[in-house]
Design a protein around this motif. Structure first.
Motif, PDB file in Angstrom:
ATOM      1  N   PHE A 288       0.512  -1.439  -0.065  1.00  0.00           N
ATOM      2  CA  PHE A 288       0.111  -0.322  -0.059  1.00  0.00           C
ATOM      3  C   PHE A 288       1.097   1.171   0.450  1.00  0.00           C
ATOM      4  O   PHE A 288       0.877   2.100  -0.777  1.00  0.00           O
ATOM      5  CB  PHE A 288      -0.732   0.271   1.225  1.00  0.00           C
ATOM      6  N   ILE A 289       1.774   1.109   0.869  1.00  0.00           N
ATOM      7  CA  ILE A 289       2.844   2.460   0.822  1.00  0.00           C
ATOM      8  C   ILE A 289       3.308   2.565  -0.340  1.00  0.00           C
ATOM      9  O   ILE A 289       3.469   4.158  -1.216  1.00  0.00           O
ATOM     10  CB  ILE A 289       3.699   2.289   1.743  1.00  0.00           C
ATOM     11  N   LEU A 291       1.976   1.666  -2.914  1.00  0.00           N
ATOM     12  CA  LEU A 291       0.935   2.097  -4.035  1.00  0.00           C
ATOM     13  C   LEU A 291       0.782   3.821  -4.170  1.00  0.00           C
ATOM     14  O   LEU A 291       0.978   4.990  -4.897  1.00  0.00           O
ATOM     15  CB  LEU A 291      -0.105   1.489  -4.375  1.00  0.00           C
ATOM     16  N   ILE A 292       1.027   4.289  -2.426  1.00  0.00           N
ATOM     17  CA  ILE A 292       0.491   5.597  -3.031  1.00  0.00           C
ATOM     18  C   ILE A 292       1.372   6.375  -2.703  1.00  0.00           C
ATOM     19  O   ILE A 292       0.943   7.254  -3.484  1.00  0.00           O
ATOM     20  CB  ILE A 292       0.046   6.242  -1.715  1.00  0.00           C
ATOM     21  N   TRP A 295       1.260   7.707  -6.596  1.00  0.00           N
ATOM     22  CA  TRP A 295       0.592   8.198  -6.869  1.00  0.00           C
ATOM     23  C   TRP A 295       0.607   8.965  -6.342  1.00  0.00           C
ATOM     24  O   TRP A 295       0.189  10.447  -6.987  1.00  0.00           O
ATOM     25  CB  TRP A 295      -1.070   8.192  -5.987  1.00  0.00           C
ATOM     26  N   LEU A 296       1.445   9.661  -5.181  1.00  0.00           N
ATOM     27  CA  LEU A 296       1.632  11.458  -4.710  1.00  0.00           C
ATOM     28  C   LEU A 296       2.625  11.401  -5.744  1.00  0.00           C
ATOM     29  O   LEU A 296       3.019  12.704  -5.865  1.00  0.00           O
ATOM     30  CB  LEU A 296       2.423  10.865  -2.981  1.00  0.00           C
ATOM     31  N   GLY A 384      -8.022   5.143  -6.888  1.00  0.00           N
ATOM     32  CA  GLY A 384      -6.806   6.261  -5.710  1.00  0.00           C
ATOM     33  C   GLY A 384      -6.436   7.052  -7.230  1.00  0.00           C
ATOM     34  O   GLY A 384      -6.067   8.216  -6.901  1.00  0.00           O
ATOM     35  N   SER A 388      -6.091  10.879  -7.096  1.00  0.00           N
ATOM     36  CA  SER A 388      -4.542  11.494  -7.446  1.00  0.00           C
ATOM     37  C   SER A 388      -4.322  12.600  -8.890  1.00  0.00           C
ATOM     38  O   SER A 388      -4.316  12.809  -8.964  1.00  0.00           O
ATOM     39  CB  SER A 388      -4.148   9.953  -8.161  1.00  0.00           C
ATOM     40  N   GLN A 426       6.125  11.740   1.215  1.00  0.00           N
ATOM     41  CA  GLN A 426       6.890  10.455   0.206  1.00  0.00           C
ATOM     42  C   GLN A 426       8.150  10.339   1.108  1.00  0.00           C
ATOM     43  O   GLN A 426       8.350   9.122   1.321  1.00  0.00           O
ATOM     44  CB  GLN A 426       7.631  10.872  -0.601  1.00  0.00           C
TER      45      GLN A 426
END
Lengths: 809, 222
Positions: A288-289, A291-292, A295-296, A384, A388, A426
């Motif tokens: 998950f980290i 992936l996020i 996106w960030l 997401g 995003s 990040q």
């Protein structure tokens, strides 16, 4: 309109290749990692889930330890299942499985050694979802019958009809089994792997001693229950825990849902080493980290890049576009870009999956069949993407047309802060991951460096199975001859025999509860372990004695009640001066034993577990039958692989002359011991890989954001240079903001990483210390990543001729 | 009467001071007029055009367009109004780099929700009229400045506006190209399109039917 948007989006992507590649690659890597981790986690969670698995439970034993019951044994008595079924009407079925690690089958010329079999009640088929595809279940009630999986049947018989054929089993008795059924191969996502099932009544015709008789003394059976649907399972569990059919206050029965075993159970004597919930959770979190993070990254790059499109937005607004139309356009573009990324990610995952499978030793598949696992996550990915895409869309559509057309769109302070915040997040995640990686690899190397109390180098265990009928005592005698023959080989430093050895796990170890100490007090609750070895075992394995010495070899058949114990055990018995226990007696198994020595503690189970109290006694008497492990210690010449091959050849020749009809397996003890941490090592490597990925993605984000910042500050840089600023000063200027961010992220991340990794370390009985330098190193690494990704472009901007940047104004 | 500005004030606050961009400005424009706005840099030419074009607001005064009070309108209705009646031509052409000539001209039609077939016809008319049919698949970067401005004008005209606002339309062009554009404006005006242009050049201003002089945000009546 849509076509117009689609066209412009495509043209834009192709025109801004660097931007598109950074963005798509960043996203694709993130999504691919997420997909693979999802598959892995989904697979780990899929263990033992089948039609009706909600009603299936495994029975296990709790042992009393220091006033509390703790899980003591995954296996139960042969009376456990039938008794529970009789007593509790909620239980509608029970099956007992007696596990056979390895069986050698013979069909004419064909000799096949096959792992993972069981003696099983016929009720197996009422509990598990593996129906016979051929044969008749009623035949399985008879002794000496066997059911094979399709693959095993094919291996043994080829394509021929196999029902009704018979197979020979080499266990020394030349037993023949009739094949009465075929089942489909059983998927690997079960904690209890099965390749063949032998009928339970076969036990009576085999020489299985106590196991064949109903009893409450030997718990060597895996027992599974099926309960009626809709019953109160918690209440049943309580009732079972309260019951006391075996009338032993130090033990109790307990049950657990079958689908919980793989990730939740780590009891002694499991059918296989189970998975680890914490590992699965860690990996999910990392997935998950990542992936996020990606996106960030996307949000940052897209927002920064949108500044360049302010003119287009201005024109469109002047041409009559409404804000909502521009938002739709922008969202459409991010959807398109994400679509590319998802396609690339699926391709990547597809290509990388075999490598990953090889690495984790699983059989993960990416295909339509397991779409169910992926589908909810795809929805998540879509969501997401939308979220995003929304921020850049809002930013871009909010430009005032006049300013946009004048090229005077400057990011609002709030906008800049949001993007800085994103970069901060990040780096926060990156620092946590870096610290995690360092701790995991430190712990793994710590385990490798720990003194084991035993020297496993150049030690090879020979384990064979006899293919001829011989009685036990002759086999024992021959094995002693083999010992002396082998010890005459020039490269052999020592030979011994033992029932088990460090790193062999629980497989060949016995355990017992209940002992009377030398001072006459008894402890009916202490669980201790014991096995047999030749008297010279300690010398060959380099296990030192703190007091006394090893037991003496007695003539075959003569009772030998001499034993040695480990230091932990002596201390539990209350001795601080080890020499005091020498010659004293302890009682268990209704016999009196004399302690002849106390050996220094060594790690039998690897460093994940504590050192347990342990006895070792004479293999020739009470602790071993048949052919045991022959352990050969070789000299250092074997360090060269080619020499080792030759040495092993010579060993094999000796073996063959003494046991001409037999199989032979080698195991290197140091390798096997290390293999206990295989899963942790793999976890460490996976951790490293994904951390690397996260760092890369964070770097991409920073790279993208810098290029934008520099674009915005081009004029400022030009003016500063004209005013006499050096390249270095410009670089410092451009780096300063980002480094501030990294510092803040680090300060926030370090305590969290410390907490999480401390939790992880609790899994190990022996833990490395969380050193300050791990944190320092992670901080430095984060700084380096930041400086490198910023300076990549900053240097270009700093050395550029200021005249150029000022002229364009 | 096409539009009417009464006592328009527009200012920004800089430091503690109020700086006027437009000060007590009055203007009446009849349909079919060709007005040139002249004045030095910073005199408020562009600001005035933006106000007339409803891209920018003002603090005081009233603005009537086709007898509707623009200053009292909501953003949405205002944008509907200018979408319907006003076309813009810019000094820097402001074409979308990623779109072809054809697509650039088509853009305003997309936002007016005109059907595809009709869009095709309208764009084809424009291409014909400005003799750029052969260039319809080129991108702005492949055209000369004059050609780009032709596309800019075609785009402003394609939705058949009543009023064209041109902010220094020849500012980036050489004199030949500039003359062509002005000639074109004149023709358009003769066809009935109202034009308001901001310009530095007396020659260009002369194409108009009347000239409005601005200085420091007010009309300069000298």
């Amino acid at each position: 309109m849509i076509r117009n948007h689609f066209k412009i989006a495509l043209r834009y992507l192709f025109k801004n290749k660097l931007y598109s590649i950074l963005n798509i690659v960043g996203l694709a890597l993130g999504i691919a990692a997420f997909v693979i981790i999802t598959l892995y986690v989904g697979y780990e969670r899929s263990y033992d889930k089948f039609e009706g698995s909600d009603e299936v439970f495994r029975v296990y034993m709790d042992y009393a330890e220091g006033g509390n019951f703790v899980p003591g044994d995954a296996q139960t008595y042969n009376l456990s299942g039938p008794t529970l079924k009789k007593e509790f009407p909620e239980i509608i079925e029970q099956v007992r499985l007696y596990r056979l690690e390895k069986v050698t089958f013979v069909n004419g010329e064909k000799i096949i050694q096959q792992p993972n079999g069981s003696l099983a009640d016929a009720s197996y088929f009422k509990i598990f979802d593996h129906p016979l595809i051929e044969g008749n279940l009623s035949d399985f009630e008879k002794p000496n019958t066997i059911i094979l999986t399709k693959t095993l049947a094919k291996k043994l018989f080829g394509k021929k009809q196999v029902l009704g054929k018979s197979l020979e089993v080499f266990d020394g008795n030349g037993i023949r089994l009739e094949i009465v059924g075929i089942i489909n191969d059983i998927a690997q996502n079960t904690h209890y792997k099965t390749n063949f099932l032998i009928s339970y009544p076969t036990m009576n015709t085999w020489d299985m001693g106590n196991n064949a008789k109903p009893n409450w003394s030997g718990n060597n059976f895996f027992t599974y229950l099926k309960v009626a649907p809709g019953i109160d399972k918690i209440a049943l569990r309580k009732k079972i825990m309260m019951s006391d059919f075996e009338q032993d206050p130090d033990e109790r029965h307990n049950i657990e849902a079958i689908s919980d075993i793989h990730l939740h159970s780590d009891k002694p004597f499991e059918a296989e080493t189970n998975g680890s919930l914490s590992r699965v959770r860690f990996l999910s979190a990392i997935g998950f980290i990542i992936l996020i993070l990606s996106w960030l990254n996307y949000v940052n790059l897209a927002t920064a890049k949108s500044m360049e499109r302010s003119k287009e937005v201005g024109i469109r607004k002047v041409a009559g576009a409404q804000r909502s139309q521009l938002i739709v356009q922008s969202l459409g573009e991010s959807l398109l870009l994400n679509l590319f990324a998802v396609a690339l990610a699926i391709g990547l995952a597809y290509v990388l999956l075999p490598l990953f499978n090889n690495f984790v030793g699983k059989e993960l598949v990416l295909g339509l069949s397991n779409l169910g696992i992926i589908l909810p996550y795809l929805a998540f990915i879509l969501l997401g993407t939308l979220v995003s895409g929304l921020y850049p869309a809002m930013v871009i559509s909010g430009f005032s047309p006049i300013r946009a057309l004048k090229g005077k769109v400057v990011a609002s302070r709030g906008g800049v802060n949001i993007r800085k915040g994103l970069i901060g997040v990040q780096f926060f995640a990156t620092v946590v991951l870096i610290i995690g990686t360092l701790v995991v690899s430190q712990q793994i190397s710590f385990l490798g460096e720990q003194p084991l109390g035993v020297d496993l180098s150049q030690l090879v265990a020979l384990k064979g199975e006899l293919l001829s009928n011989e009685n036990d005592s002759i086999t024992r005698q021959k094995s002693v001859v083999l010992e002396s023959e082998l010890s005459q080989l020039p490269f052999v430093k020592g030979v011994t025999q033992a029932k088990t050895y460090p790193g062999d796990g629980y497989d060949n170890l016995s355990s017992n509860v209940g002992i009377t100490y030398p001072d006459g007090t008894s402890n009916e609750r202490l669980l201790f372990y014991l096995y047999g070895a030749q008297p010279n075992y300690f010398e060959v394995l380099g296990i030192d004695f703190l007091a006394g010495k090893t037991y003496l070899r007695k003539n075959p058949g003569v009772h030998n009640f001499d034993i040695v114990i480990n230091e932990t055990f002596a201390r539990i018995m209350g001795f601080t001066d080890m020499s005091e226990i020498i010659g004293k007696n302890v009682k268990f198994w209704d016999e009196t034993w004399t302690v002849t020595g106390v050996f220094e503690d060594y790690h039998h189970f690897g460093l994940k577990s504590k050192i347990e109290p342990m006895f070792i006694g004479d293999i020739n008497w009470a602790f071993g039958t048949g052919l045991q492990n022959v352990l050969v210690k070789m000299d250092a010449t074997g360090l060269s692989l080619s020499v080792m091959d030759k040495n092993l050849d010579q060993i094999q020749q000796k073996w063959k002359t003494i046991f001409p009809q037999s199989t032979l397996d080698y195991t290197f003890l140091d390798k096997k011991f290390e293999a206990q941490y295989k899963e942790d090592t793999k976890f460490g490597a996976a951790f490293q890989l994904f951390t690397g990925l996260a760092i890369f993605i964070a770097g991409l984000g920073l790279f993208g954001l810098t290029s934008y910042t520099i674009l915005q500050r081009k004029k400022e840089i030009g003016i500063r240079k004209v005013s006499g600023a050096s390249v270095l000063q410009i670089l410092t200027l451009l780096n300063r903001d980002f480094l501030k961010l990294v510092t803040i992220s680090f300060i926030l991340a370090a305590p969290i990483a410390w907490y999480v990794m401390n939790q992880w370390l609790q899994e190990f009985a022996y833990q490395t210390r969380l050193n300050w330098w791990v944190f320092a190193l992670a901080g430095i690494a984060a700084f380096l990543v930041a400086i490198i990704s910023v300076s990549f472009q900053a240097i270009k901007a700093a050395i550029a001729n200021p005249v150029k940047s000022l002229r364009t104004e | 009467m096409l539009l009417e500005l009464n006592n328009i004030f527009k200012w920004v606050n800089q430091g503690g001071n109020r700086v006027f961009l437009l000060k007590d400005l009055n203007l009446e424009v009849e349909e079919g007029e060709f007005i040139s706005i002249m004045g030095p840099s910073g005199s408020g030419k562009s600001t005035l055009l933006n106000v007339i074009g409803m891209l920018d607001g003002f603090q005081e005064g009233e603005y009537k367009f086709l007898d509707e009070s623009v200053h009292a309108m909501k953003e949405k209705n205002r944008s509907k109004l200018y979408k319907e009646y006003i076309g813009f031509v810019f000094q820097a052409y402001h074409l979308i780099d990623e779109l072809t000539v054809y697509e650039n001209i088509e853009t305003p039609l997309l936002y007016k929700n005109i059907k595809s077939a009709e869009r095709k016809a309208l764009v084809a008319d424009m291409l014909d009229r400005f003799n750029i049919v052969g260039k319809k698949d080129l991108f702005p970067a492949q055209l000369s400045g004059g050609q780009q401005q032709l596309v800019g004008i075609a785009r402003a005209l394609v939705a058949k506006p009543k009023l064209i606002l041109a902010d220094e339309p020849t500012g980036n062009l050489n004199s030949n190209q500039g003359e062509e554009i002005m000639q074109l404006f004149k023709e358009l005006n003769q066809e009935g399109v109202t034009i308001i242009q901001a310009t530095h050049s007396e020659t260009n201003a002369a194409y108009g039917s009347r000239t409005l002089h601005l200085l420091d945000g007010r009309r300069d009546h000298k």
